[in-house]
Design an enzyme around this catalytic site. Sequence first.
Site, mmCIF file in Angstrom:
data_model
loop_
_atom_site.group_PDB
_atom_site.id
_atom_site.type_symbol
_atom_site.label_atom_id
_atom_site.label_comp_id
_atom_site.label_asym_id
_atom_site.label_seq_id
_atom_site.Cartn_x
_atom_site.Cartn_y
_atom_site.Cartn_z
ATOM 1 N N ASP A 158 -3.351 7.583 -3.661
ATOM 2 C CA ASP A 158 -4.602 8.293 -3.922
ATOM 3 C C ASP A 158 -4.982 9.144 -2.718
ATOM 4 O O ASP A 158 -4.274 9.164 -1.709
ATOM 5 C CB ASP A 158 -5.724 7.296 -4.239
ATOM 6 C CG ASP A 158 -5.898 6.261 -3.134
ATOM 7 O OD1 ASP A 158 -4.880 5.795 -2.590
ATOM 8 O OD2 ASP A 158 -7.044 5.918 -2.791
ATOM 9 N N CYS A 205 -13.814 -23.459 17.615
ATOM 10 C CA CYS A 205 -13.094 -23.697 16.364
ATOM 11 C C CYS A 205 -12.072 -24.825 16.568
ATOM 12 O O CYS A 205 -11.392 -24.865 17.594
ATOM 13 C CB CYS A 205 -12.390 -22.395 15.950
ATOM 14 S SG CYS A 205 -11.158 -22.588 14.653
ATOM 15 N N ASP A 255 0.855 -1.179 0.000
ATOM 16 C CA ASP A 255 0.000 0.000 0.000
ATOM 17 C C ASP A 255 0.896 1.236 0.000
ATOM 18 O O ASP A 255 2.082 1.170 0.321
ATOM 19 C CB ASP A 255 -0.910 -0.014 1.227
ATOM 20 C CG ASP A 255 -2.117 0.901 1.056
ATOM 21 O OD1 ASP A 255 -2.242 1.513 -0.018
ATOM 22 O OD2 ASP A 255 -2.912 1.006 2.002
ATOM 23 N N CYS A 315 -6.506 -23.543 18.380
ATOM 24 C CA CYS A 315 -7.543 -23.711 19.412
ATOM 25 C C CYS A 315 -7.676 -25.134 19.917
ATOM 26 O O CYS A 315 -8.188 -25.352 21.023
ATOM 27 C CB CYS A 315 -8.907 -23.274 18.856
ATOM 28 S SG CYS A 315 -8.997 -21.562 18.315
ATOM 29 N N CYS A 366 -9.332 -25.269 14.793
ATOM 30 C CA CYS A 366 -8.081 -24.947 14.111
ATOM 31 C C CYS A 366 -6.900 -25.293 15.026
ATOM 32 O O CYS A 366 -7.063 -25.435 16.247
ATOM 33 C CB CYS A 366 -8.050 -23.481 13.697
ATOM 34 S SG CYS A 366 -7.652 -22.312 15.028
#
Length: 527
Positions: free
Chosen positions: A120, A272, A85, A277, A274
Amino acid sequence: MSFRVHGKDLLGRIGTIKTKSGAFATPHMFPVLDPHHRILGREFFDRVGIHAVMTNAYLLKRGRQGLGPVDVHGTLDYPGTVATDSGAYQILEYGHVGVKPEEIVAYQEEINTDIGVILDVPTGFRSDPSRARWTVDETVRRADRALEVVTREDILWVGPIQGGVHLKEVERSAREMAKRDFSIYALGSPTELMETQRYDVLVDMIVAAKKALPKGRPFHLFGAGHPVLFPFLVALGCDLFDSAAYALYARAGRYMTPEGTLLLGDMMEFVCPCPACVDTSPQELMGSHEGELGTRLVEHNLWTCFSELRRVREAIRKGRLWELLELRSNAHPALKECFIRIAKYAEDLERFTPAVKPHGIFYLGSSSDNRPEKLRFVSKLPSSVGERRRFVLVLPGRWRRPYHEDPRYESVAKAFDDHPRVSICFYSISWGPVPIELDETFPIAQTESLDVLDTRILRERAIQVAEYLERLHPKRLVLVSDGDYGRAVRKELSKAFAKRLLTVFDGEKLRPNAIIRSIERKLALTA
């Protein structure tokens, strides 16, 4: 740049973007990495399946004052695709940055980025119309200047779209940027809308931008990083996102799920499975040292984000993205409002939804009435009957598909299917009127539906049946009424047709053979 699309549903698409450092699948979220404070290593990214990340070129340049530029892949210890960015978010936050637009373009080339963003001027959430116009004009001016100073063709450049909540300015910005040859287009200024849960306004902004952009280029939504929004944003045509929310939330003890955010201190069990966890509990994790706590939450939040992106891609492959929206929309009132606003653009979604899908669809009630398949079916109805016959037989279409194979009324439908004077139409909860000519077409015969008892829905469907049959201008109408729906249809047909034209048989009391004989007698009388 190579951007190949492999699958579509609604405006969502599965694709592959190829850069000079590798390829990655879309839809994709770039995890935003702090170049000065790395938490995770490449092994973790490989394990999760993260093949493209983002960092901030402006912060990298500012943090290395007095030092020359170095390859960003080496700085992050990440050999895959890196997007950078330009510092526009810092402009939104602080009003300015200490770098010129040309400088940051040159710097991104020097650090060997794969995907770069021009500097921008974000419109923001609270800009008035005049300020919004200026940000659009200034961003276009900077885009032209950036394209003049770009020297490397192997970097994919992103063209930002501004305008904020001023939709005419968003559309104008998109039209102007579409005239410039950017590899990727991106919508700016959504962060505050997401923080305030104004998802309905965000939907309008995305649609306004997408309408004016080339269809073959990827579309990026800046700052979107919560999995709860991914299905909705992808359905609107967003291919790419970027966010540091996974780390910021972890720092505040916030645990991401596809249905929302939980506070770690309020949890008794992890929801969860995953790797972050699976072998611990919230209490154990809170008792660990701060470094482990933060790292585990960061890992979980990223697992959740990318698990949801895989779920979205799989929904697109199966043609079930709308069903995923229905499911997720019930997680929070703001998401329901988002879903309702998306439904306003159902005609736009219909044009890009495949006519045939690998799987059938689910009808879940009124939330399914605006899905593209329903709109497409309704558009087919007027031309569905090749020869309009004078005698119309109206049968229940409920328990089995195709409806003419329902054991209760199969013999009745078969007895008159090829009759030269009879048209057959079923009344269906999912679809309303279904002429037998469409009974076996997709997705009529492939729809799983609930047996709705909501009197409002039954009446709406009955009205649709009556309106369709009126357009056929029958000389004789025979209704086989069955259940509450059949009684609702009878009521509406009695309003629409003269008593002498309508005959009603009670399908719950009469056997199929008796119905067939009664219809044959009616046919003989109208010969």
